[in-house]
Scaffold this motif. Structure first.
Motif, PDB file in Angstrom:
ATOM      1  N   ILE A  78     -10.978 -17.366  21.104  1.00 36.04           N
ATOM      2  CA  ILE A  78      -9.948 -17.577  20.087  1.00 36.04           C
ATOM      3  C   ILE A  78      -9.957 -19.039  19.650  1.00 36.04           C
ATOM      4  O   ILE A  78      -9.782 -19.357  18.478  1.00 36.04           O
ATOM      5  CB  ILE A  78      -8.557 -17.215  20.638  1.00 36.04           C
TER       6      ILE A  78
ATOM      7  N   VAL B 118      -3.452 -23.015  24.508  1.00 32.78           N
ATOM      8  CA  VAL B 118      -3.405 -21.668  23.929  1.00 32.78           C
ATOM      9  C   VAL B 118      -2.272 -21.550  22.939  1.00 32.78           C
ATOM     10  O   VAL B 118      -2.450 -21.066  21.818  1.00 32.78           O
ATOM     11  CB  VAL B 118      -3.215 -20.623  25.050  1.00 32.78           C
ATOM     12  N   LEU B 119      -1.090 -22.021  23.331  1.00 26.35           N
ATOM     13  CA  LEU B 119       0.050 -21.927  22.423  1.00 26.35           C
ATOM     14  C   LEU B 119      -0.243 -22.698  21.146  1.00 26.35           C
ATOM     15  O   LEU B 119       0.055 -22.238  20.048  1.00 26.35           O
ATOM     16  CB  LEU B 119       1.311 -22.460  23.095  1.00 26.35           C
TER      17      LEU B 119
ATOM     18  N   VAL C  65      -2.672 -20.664  18.983  1.00 25.33           N
ATOM     19  CA  VAL C  65      -2.062 -19.465  18.421  1.00 25.33           C
ATOM     20  C   VAL C  65      -1.090 -19.824  17.304  1.00 25.33           C
ATOM     21  O   VAL C  65      -1.051 -19.177  16.261  1.00 25.33           O
ATOM     22  CB  VAL C  65      -1.338 -18.665  19.517  1.00 25.33           C
ATOM     23  N   PHE C  66      -0.327 -20.900  17.515  1.00 22.71           N
ATOM     24  CA  PHE C  66       0.689 -21.221  16.524  1.00 22.71           C
ATOM     25  C   PHE C  66       0.125 -21.984  15.326  1.00 22.71           C
ATOM     26  O   PHE C  66       0.540 -21.773  14.208  1.00 22.71           O
ATOM     27  CB  PHE C  66       1.822 -22.037  17.164  1.00 22.71           C
ATOM     28  N   PHE C  67      -0.788 -22.897  15.589  1.00 22.60           N
ATOM     29  CA  PHE C  67      -1.165 -23.796  14.509  1.00 22.60           C
ATOM     30  C   PHE C  67      -2.549 -23.533  13.934  1.00 22.60           C
ATOM     31  O   PHE C  67      -2.855 -23.975  12.838  1.00 22.60           O
ATOM     32  CB  PHE C  67      -1.069 -25.250  14.985  1.00 22.60           C
TER      33      PHE C  67
ATOM     34  N   GLY D 225      -0.455 -17.781  27.522  1.00 13.66           N
ATOM     35  CA  GLY D 225      -0.201 -19.217  27.570  1.00 13.66           C
ATOM     36  C   GLY D 225       1.110 -19.509  28.272  1.00 13.66           C
ATOM     37  O   GLY D 225       1.177 -20.369  29.158  1.00 13.66           O
ATOM     38  N   LEU D 226       2.143 -18.761  27.922  1.00 15.30           N
ATOM     39  CA  LEU D 226       3.450 -18.952  28.568  1.00 15.30           C
ATOM     40  C   LEU D 226       3.364 -18.652  30.060  1.00 15.30           C
ATOM     41  O   LEU D 226       3.935 -19.367  30.888  1.00 15.30           O
ATOM     42  CB  LEU D 226       4.490 -18.034  27.930  1.00 15.30           C
TER      43      LEU D 226
ATOM     44  N   THR E 198     -12.785 -15.915  16.262  1.00 13.22           N
ATOM     45  CA  THR E 198     -13.400 -14.616  16.555  1.00 13.22           C
ATOM     46  C   THR E 198     -14.220 -14.127  15.372  1.00 13.22           C
ATOM     47  O   THR E 198     -14.031 -14.579  14.249  1.00 13.22           O
ATOM     48  CB  THR E 198     -12.332 -13.551  16.852  1.00 13.22           C
TER      49      THR E 198
ATOM     50  N   PHE F 221       3.167 -11.763  14.835  1.00 13.43           N
ATOM     51  CA  PHE F 221       1.728 -11.923  15.076  1.00 13.43           C
ATOM     52  C   PHE F 221       1.041 -10.587  15.344  1.00 13.43           C
ATOM     53  O   PHE F 221       1.684  -9.596  15.642  1.00 13.43           O
ATOM     54  CB  PHE F 221       1.484 -12.820  16.288  1.00 13.43           C
TER      55      PHE F 221
ATOM     56  N   ARG G 122       8.948 -16.423  16.981  1.00  9.10           N
ATOM     57  CA  ARG G 122       7.821 -16.692  16.077  1.00  9.10           C
ATOM     58  C   ARG G 122       6.627 -15.804  16.394  1.00  9.10           C
ATOM     59  O   ARG G 122       5.727 -15.653  15.575  1.00  9.10           O
ATOM     60  CB  ARG G 122       7.422 -18.159  16.184  1.00  9.10           C
TER      61      ARG G 122
ATOM     62  N   LEU H   5      -2.303 -13.618  23.650  1.00  6.22           N
ATOM     63  CA  LEU H   5      -2.692 -14.987  23.994  1.00  6.22           C
ATOM     64  C   LEU H   5      -1.494 -15.885  24.182  1.00  6.22           C
ATOM     65  O   LEU H   5      -1.419 -16.643  25.154  1.00  6.22           O
ATOM     66  CB  LEU H   5      -3.567 -15.554  22.889  1.00  6.22           C
ATOM     67  N   ALA H   6      -0.553 -15.799  23.236  1.00  6.80           N
ATOM     68  CA  ALA H   6       0.618 -16.671  23.336  1.00  6.80           C
ATOM     69  C   ALA H   6       1.355 -16.412  24.641  1.00  6.80           C
ATOM     70  O   ALA H   6       1.759 -17.350  25.340  1.00  6.80           O
ATOM     71  CB  ALA H   6       1.543 -16.438  22.144  1.00  6.80           C
TER      72      ALA H   6
ATOM     73  N   ILE I 180      -9.617 -16.956  25.685  1.00  4.90           N
ATOM     74  CA  ILE I 180      -9.043 -18.166  25.099  1.00  4.90           C
ATOM     75  C   ILE I 180     -10.138 -18.986  24.421  1.00  4.90           C
ATOM     76  O   ILE I 180      -9.965 -19.485  23.311  1.00  4.90           O
ATOM     77  CB  ILE I 180      -8.329 -18.992  26.188  1.00  4.90           C
TER      78      ILE I 180
ATOM     79  N   GLN J  11      -2.922 -12.142  19.160  1.00  7.38           N
ATOM     80  CA  GLN J  11      -2.206 -13.411  19.157  1.00  7.38           C
ATOM     81  C   GLN J  11      -1.027 -13.362  20.122  1.00  7.38           C
ATOM     82  O   GLN J  11      -0.746 -14.312  20.833  1.00  7.38           O
ATOM     83  CB  GLN J  11      -1.709 -13.716  17.742  1.00  7.38           C
TER      84      GLN J  11
ATOM     85  N   GLY K 137      -2.280 -23.695  29.127  1.00 11.93           N
ATOM     86  CA  GLY K 137      -1.101 -23.061  28.549  1.00 11.93           C
ATOM     87  C   GLY K 137      -0.741 -23.677  27.216  1.00 11.93           C
ATOM     88  O   GLY K 137      -0.591 -22.976  26.210  1.00 11.93           O
ATOM     89  N   PHE K 138      -0.644 -25.006  27.201  1.00 15.41           N
ATOM     90  CA  PHE K 138      -0.271 -25.673  25.953  1.00 15.41           C
ATOM     91  C   PHE K 138      -1.356 -25.503  24.892  1.00 15.41           C
ATOM     92  O   PHE K 138      -1.068 -25.320  23.711  1.00 15.41           O
ATOM     93  CB  PHE K 138       0.005 -27.158  26.206  1.00 15.41           C
TER      94      PHE K 138
ATOM     95  N   PHE L 295       0.772 -18.927  31.996  1.00 16.63           N
ATOM     96  CA  PHE L 295       0.100 -20.049  32.661  1.00 16.63           C
ATOM     97  C   PHE L 295       1.066 -21.212  32.859  1.00 16.63           C
ATOM     98  O   PHE L 295       1.073 -21.860  33.910  1.00 16.63           O
ATOM     99  CB  PHE L 295      -1.116 -20.503  31.846  1.00 16.63           C
ATOM    100  N   LEU L 296       1.883 -21.469  31.837  1.00 19.35           N
ATOM    101  CA  LEU L 296       2.837 -22.577  31.955  1.00 19.35           C
ATOM    102  C   LEU L 296       3.836 -22.312  33.073  1.00 19.35           C
ATOM    103  O   LEU L 296       4.177 -23.210  33.841  1.00 19.35           O
ATOM    104  CB  LEU L 296       3.578 -22.792  30.630  1.00 19.35           C
TER     105      LEU L 296
ATOM    106  N   PRO M 205      -4.549 -20.238  13.931  1.00 20.96           N
ATOM    107  CA  PRO M 205      -4.846 -18.858  14.325  1.00 20.96           C
ATOM    108  C   PRO M 205      -6.292 -18.443  14.063  1.00 20.96           C
ATOM    109  O   PRO M 205      -6.780 -17.520  14.682  1.00 20.96           O
ATOM    110  CB  PRO M 205      -3.853 -18.028  13.495  1.00 20.96           C
TER     111      PRO M 205
END
Lengths: 287, 317
Positions: free
Chosen positions: B252, B292-293, B296-298, A101-102, B256, A90, A86, A97-98, B249, A94, B289-290, A104-105, B300
């Motif tokens: 975003i 940011v994801l 980004v996904f939901f 995020g991963l 921005t 982007f 997905r 950032l994504a 982060i 994006q 982490g969660f 960091f996880l 933007p």
């Protein structure tokens, strides 16, 4: 002379490690156009799994390393299917950032399970020895790293140049839409390539644990090292990544030997100077 | 928001009202609110560089940290008056941004992002090695600030610090608002949208980007200087990658390219951090982490687009 040889051996070994970890990054970037800052995380995952297997299950170095690679691939596969797929569409930011995020996880997971201390991957006594080459002795580990690196580069070359998969992969790198239009299952190619890259990163992470110690913050600490290889070598090419990794490994090692106090500074200054002169990398084809 | 913009001085009044409310609402957490304000300034600097000029950076901490060390060293060795220190921090941040920008901005995409990280790492390494000057890993200590303008002593509760920082942030915010509407700001937006077309209509893209990066560096330098003066300590952490990444982060998260986005993002992120980190500091990274994801996904466009996103959702039903 001895100093020169030391730099050469350590530098080549270090370059091989950099290559193994970064090649997947370079290829996924060329293929999927994704900036994957979490790539170093795969090297860490391999190292952590191997560490746990060795220290808690008492498995030997080689099987633990192999299982570590398998575990990393097993993690990379669903990640690619569920998340990365997905991200491909982007924008740069994006993606960055994504994947942060991963990262960091991944760090948080390792931190939670294993703490933030160094996770040792003790070499078996057989590997920790030195080999006598007649005129001088070398640590066997370095020789093995260089050997494995050579096998990896030859294997990758054969895979890309001599197999059907390689033909499809090259087609997809050159033009994804056309490759899809002539019936190549680009989705499968993506997944396979991603997993291969993650597996190689795990291999590099485990073999390189002597030089880049495995710990929870590994993916952040060495992120720039891996990105530099791609920036210098350009993306999507295995041969160029290899040359870039080798060159960078030698320069880094040389700067650590010759100016130990300011090795990092000198190394980065070299890279910035280089990229200032050749902003598009060694071959100027960075898209 | 657009309707609000048409009323003269509405933005200024709203901002002042927020600052006053924050002052009276959190009398026991002034230090924390001050930290939020400094972070707002730092994130605004990234908004200028990234949101306006479209320069992807993950190394803004290099400029923040340089401002912090410059102001800290200035206070220790030259004079402990706050305002000259602020100026020094700004100049230091801008100077580093200008010099590194000349090189960085010749590249783009991944190389650019990587080089910005590399610059911050070099700075950290230099500060670490120059132990005699910076205190190395122990941090720069012994910063004692004189009263602001010779009148307002820094107090224990942080009242002076709060208003000092608030006024600086207010001024910079207004300056950025002016900049956004000025030809330079519009030109930067144009470069963000399409560098090729801007080049085609004769805009000096590279020079404008260097200029934007330098201005951003100056603002980041002010933020760093404020942090150094208020906390009276500068540690190697000012150069950390995590700082750059978290600030990005926050930006975003808020959205921005809009100055309000920086404020919304920082307040949200820092508040969540404050609550989550005091409840469970160990798992804070999971949380970011969660988060940011999720953004980004939901979402933007950032939180500032949340009302619009909800509206659209409502209309679709």
């Amino acid at each position: 002379m001895s100093l020169f040889l030391n730099i050469l051996i350590d530098g080549v070994a270090y370059g091989m490690i950099l290559f193994m970890i970064s090649v997947g990054l370079s290829v996924t970037m060329g293929l999927m156009r994704v900036i994957n800052l979490a790539h170093g995380g795969f090297a860490m995952v391999g190292g952590v799994v191997a560490h746990v297997l060795m220290s808690e299950a008492g498995i030997g170095y080689v099987p633990a390393a192999l299982l570590g690679i398998v575990a990393t691939v097993a993690l990379a596969w669903p990640l690619e299917r569920l998340i990365y797929r997905r991200i491909y569409g982007f924008g740069d930011l994006q993606q960055v950032l994504a994947t942060i995020g991963l990262t960091f996880l991944m760090i948080a997971t390792v931190n939670r399970l294993q703490g933030s201390s160094l996770l040792a991957l003790p070499l078996p006594t057989v590997l920790a020895q030195s080999v006598d080459l007649g005129f001088r002795t070398l640590p066997l580990h370095r020789v093995i790293v260089i050997g494995v690196g050579a096998v990896v580069i030859v294997g990758l070359w054969l895979l890309i140049e001599r197999t059907r998969f390689g033909i499809k992969l090259r087609a997809a790198v050159d033009n994804r839409a056309t490759a899809g239009a002539i019936g190549i299952n680009t989705g499968l190619i993506y997944t396979a390539t991603f997993c291969l890259g993650a597996g190689l990163a795990a291999l590099g992470g485990i073999l390189g644990a002597e030089m880049l110690p495995i710990e929870a913050y590994y993916p952040l600490r060495y992120m720039v090292l891996f990105l530099v290889v791609v920036a210098v070598g350009g993306m999507g090419s295995i041969g160029r990544s290899f040359l870039a990794a080798l060159g960078l490994g030698l320069i880094e090692t040389a700067s650590r030997y010759l100016v130990p106090e300011f090795g990092t500074i000198f190394y980065f200054a070299c890279i910035i100077l280089f990229l200032a002169l050749r902003p598009k990398g060694l071959w100027g084809r960075l898209a | 928001m657009t309707r609000l913009m048409r009323i003269p001085f509405a933005v200024e009044a709203l901002l002042i009202a927020l600052l006053v409310i924050a002052f009276f609402a959190f009398p026991y957490n002034l230090a924390f609110v001050t930290r939020i304000l400094i972070m707002v300034l730092f994130v605004l600097s990234i908004d200028l560089v990234l949101g306006f000029a479209g320069i992807a950076t993950l190394g803004q901490a290099a400029l923040y940290g340089t401002g912090a060390y410059a102001a800290g060293l200035f206070a220790v060795h030259v004079t402990a008056a706050p305002l000259p220190g602020l100026l020094i921090g700004m100049v230091a941040g801008a100077a580093l941004a200008f010099l590194s920008g000349l090189v960085l901005l010749r590249t783009k995409g991944l190389t650019l992002i990587m080089l910005t990280i590399a610059v911050a790492q070099i700075c950290q390494e230099v500060a670490n090695k120059a132990r005699d000057v910076t205190g190395g890993a122990d941090g720069l200590r012994g910063i004692r600030m004189e009263p602001v303008l010779g009148l307002f002593e820094f107090d224990f509760i942080g009242i002076t610090a709060y208003w000092y920082v608030a006024i600086v942030v207010f001024i910079v915010f207004l300056a950025l608002k002016r900049l956004a509407a000025a030809p330079l700001g519009l030109s930067l937006r144009g470069i963000h949208e399409s560098p090729e077309r801007m080049l085609a209509i004769g805009a000096p893209v590279y020079r404008r980007q260097v200029l934007a990066y330098t201005l951003g560096g100056g603002i980041a330098g002010i933020a760093g200087a404020l942090a150094a003066q208020v906390t009276q300590l500068v540690s190697l952490e000012v150069y950390s990658f995590t700082l750059s990444a978290e600030a990005l982060i926050m930006l975003i998260l808020g959205g921005t390219g809009r100055l309000w986005g920086a404020i919304v993002g920082v307040v949200l992120f820092m508040t969540v951090h404050h609550v989550a980190a005091s409840a469970d500091p160990y798992n804070w990274l999971f949380f970011i982490g969660f988060m940011v994801l999720g953004v980004v996904f939901f979402l933007p466009g950032g939180m500032i687009r949340l009302p619009q996103a909800l509206l659209r959702l409502g209309r679709q039903r």
